[in-house]
Write a protein that holds these residues in place. Structure first.
Motif, PDB file in Angstrom:
ATOM      1  N   UNK A  58     -31.522   5.945 111.972  1.00 49.84           N
ATOM      2  CA  UNK A  58     -31.627   5.314 110.669  1.00 49.84           C
ATOM      3  C   UNK A  58     -33.050   4.853 110.416  1.00 49.84           C
ATOM      4  N   UNK A  59     -33.352   4.694 109.152  1.00 50.39           N
ATOM      5  CA  UNK A  59     -34.590   4.054 108.729  1.00 50.39           C
ATOM      6  C   UNK A  59     -34.321   3.399 107.386  1.00 50.39           C
ATOM      7  N   UNK A  60     -35.062   2.343 107.108  1.00 44.46           N
ATOM      8  CA  UNK A  60     -34.894   1.623 105.850  1.00 44.46           C
ATOM      9  C   UNK A  60     -35.998   2.024 104.883  1.00 44.46           C
ATOM     10  N   UNK A  61     -35.629   2.073 103.608  1.00 49.12           N
ATOM     11  CA  UNK A  61     -36.587   2.408 102.571  1.00 49.12           C
ATOM     12  C   UNK A  61     -36.307   1.516 101.365  1.00 49.12           C
ATOM     13  N   UNK A  62     -37.380   0.954 100.814  1.00 45.80           N
ATOM     14  CA  UNK A  62     -37.234   0.068  99.658  1.00 45.80           C
ATOM     15  C   UNK A  62     -36.783   0.862  98.439  1.00 45.80           C
ATOM     16  N   UNK A  63     -35.865   0.241  97.688  1.00 48.78           N
ATOM     17  CA  UNK A  63     -35.378   0.834  96.442  1.00 48.78           C
ATOM     18  C   UNK A  63     -35.037  -0.301  95.485  1.00 48.78           C
ATOM     19  N   UNK A  64     -35.745  -0.380  94.387  1.00 46.18           N
ATOM     20  CA  UNK A  64     -35.525  -1.405  93.375  1.00 46.18           C
ATOM     21  C   UNK A  64     -35.426  -2.805  93.975  1.00 46.18           C
ATOM     22  N   UNK A  65     -36.366  -3.135  94.832  1.00 43.09           N
ATOM     23  CA  UNK A  65     -36.442  -4.472  95.421  1.00 43.09           C
ATOM     24  C   UNK A  65     -35.507  -4.729  96.583  1.00 43.09           C
ATOM     25  N   UNK A  66     -34.733  -3.729  96.977  1.00 39.89           N
ATOM     26  CA  UNK A  66     -33.815  -3.875  98.116  1.00 39.89           C
ATOM     27  C   UNK A  66     -34.081  -2.749  99.095  1.00 39.89           C
TER      28      UNK A  66
END
Length: 105
Positions: A58-66
């Motif tokens: 997994x990896x996290x990616x910012x999207x619309x402030x989240x």
């Protein structure tokens, strides 16, 4: 469809989706729901198990402030998908023999 998909079929479906592109959890659920009648709560334990086995990362990616958590298939996951596809082909062949009364033909 009244026959429920097994966990292995759902796992294979997720792995197959992720060979096309990385997805975040909600999108994976929606894509699988196009084929199988599953609840949203069904998919997240499967995703956790696939990650625990090392078949996903997994990896996290910012999207619309989240942040959205995206899932990506690993090399081990690709190997597992091959195994699932082989098992599926054998199960499908065996089931077709019985349901279509092919008598081993």
């Amino acid at each position: 469809m009244t026959i429920q998909a097994s966990t292995e079929i759902l796992e294979g479906s997720v792995l197959a989706l992720l060979t096309r592109e990385d997805y975040y959890g909600y999108t994976i659920t929606k894509e699988v729901q196009k084929v199988f009648p599953i609840s949203e709560s069904t998919m997240y334990p499967i995703l956790r198990r696939l990650k625990k086995e090392g078949w996903l990362e997994t990896y996290d990616q910012a999207y619309e402030g989240r942040n959205r958590r995206y899932y990506k298939i690993t090399e081990l996951g690709e190997e597992q998908l091959i195994s699932i596809k082989e098992d599926w082909a054998q199960l499908k062949e065996a089931t077709d023999k019985i349901l279509e009364d092919k008598d081993g033909e």
